[in-house]
Design an enzyme around this catalytic site. Sequence first.
Site, mmCIF file in Angstrom:
data_model
loop_
_atom_site.group_PDB
_atom_site.id
_atom_site.type_symbol
_atom_site.label_atom_id
_atom_site.label_comp_id
_atom_site.label_asym_id
_atom_site.label_seq_id
_atom_site.Cartn_x
_atom_site.Cartn_y
_atom_site.Cartn_z
ATOM 1 N N CYS A 206 0.795 -1.059 0.065
ATOM 2 C CA CYS A 206 0.068 -0.084 0.068
ATOM 3 C C CYS A 206 1.043 0.843 0.034
ATOM 4 O O CYS A 206 0.907 2.147 -0.305
ATOM 5 C CB CYS A 206 -0.947 -0.018 1.161
ATOM 6 S SG CYS A 206 -2.268 -0.740 1.228
ATOM 7 N N CYS A 366 14.229 3.777 -5.283
ATOM 8 C CA CYS A 366 13.195 4.251 -5.884
ATOM 9 C C CYS A 366 12.778 5.285 -5.007
ATOM 10 O O CYS A 366 12.733 6.201 -4.137
ATOM 11 C CB CYS A 366 12.518 2.935 -5.854
ATOM 12 S SG CYS A 366 13.221 1.874 -4.086
#
Length: 408
Positions: A206, A366
């Site tokens: 999530c 990232c």
Amino acid sequence: MAPVLGPAALIDAGVPTASPSLTPAETSRYARHILIPEVGLEGQRRLRSARVLVVGAGGLGSPALLYLAAAGVGTLGIVDDDVVDVTNLQRQVVHGVDDVGAAKTSSAARTVAAINPGVEVVEHRLRIDSDNALDLVSGYDLVVDGTDNFPTRYLLNDACVLTGKPHVWASIYRFDGQVSVWWAQHGPCYRCVFPEPPAPGLVPSCAEGGVLGVLPAAMGSVQSTEAIKLLLGIGEPLVGRLLVHDALRQTWDTLTVRKDPGCPVCGEHPTITELVDYRDFCGMPSVTDAGSGTDVVPTVSVRELRDLLRAREAGDGEPWTLVDVRGPEERSIVSIPGADVVLMDEFRSGAALSKIPADRPVIVHCKSGARSAEAVRLLRASGRTDARNLEGGVLAWVAEVDPSLPTY
């Protein structure tokens, strides 16, 4: 039709019988429960004597804690080793603005006390693992699983099977949710239905892919309902059924799931008789260099990257390439200037090699460093030994270089 597991099944599993009589104040508080024939005074007394372990005080744990406390469950154990972050507040309703930076267990305990001071809260501010899971689970009647990662899900499943406890599980992602009750004595366990975890990085968390803020409320409230049904021994629990919710379509579908006789933990001839290394089982060992299998993937700190960017702006230094592996939604929140975009799927397919200049070193980043570490590992396995990972990713960049930027 799913089995109706009456009070005898719960008592066999260790759920205590009803506690002594309610006080007049308690009788008034829980009057709407007592009016329900399936609950009544005895059922409410049973709830008061029950002990429920909620693992994770996050999106799923929040509604579960709120509703179990309001329902009068006598003891709630809360397991979480994290602190409240501002990005949690969109969905983790057990915490508020004033709780940012506080331990999640403490924040949740304060909220539970405000809802129902008659509930005893036991804070377990720790990361549940193979060393402590059996002791933790053994001290409660059932487990509500609000975790968000595969190693902990398999760990909790195995701990519940080995201790004979019901395991009320749910998962959420973006607009989709799933919920079930795993109880090996009466139906399948989590491993029966999901025998193997997905490959690392294949299923975004999530934190990487997002989740609709109200979705955990829907799934966590179902978990609370299932926990209360189990504690009371009423109705048809989600044993042998997987409830699937699509919030965009507003649909609820039920899938029948069955016990696997060959399940390694609850099958006819189990091979798992004690807890194992679940990070290793889920293919998540420490990041290593694919060439040697032992050397840590080389990294660059965000401060080093800052200096390299400054040198580039000044026209100094050797040429190099910065690569961002994140998708457009993540980049729309925050980005490091000067990065080229090469998505993770392109690293996994091999297409990234043609997109990244071969004549200069490459730094990959990232959100926090995990996906980019995989990308660097793939590059180095293909011969790009000049590839390095940005340690801590964008989150470290915001924390250490430019705190004015948003985070997620």
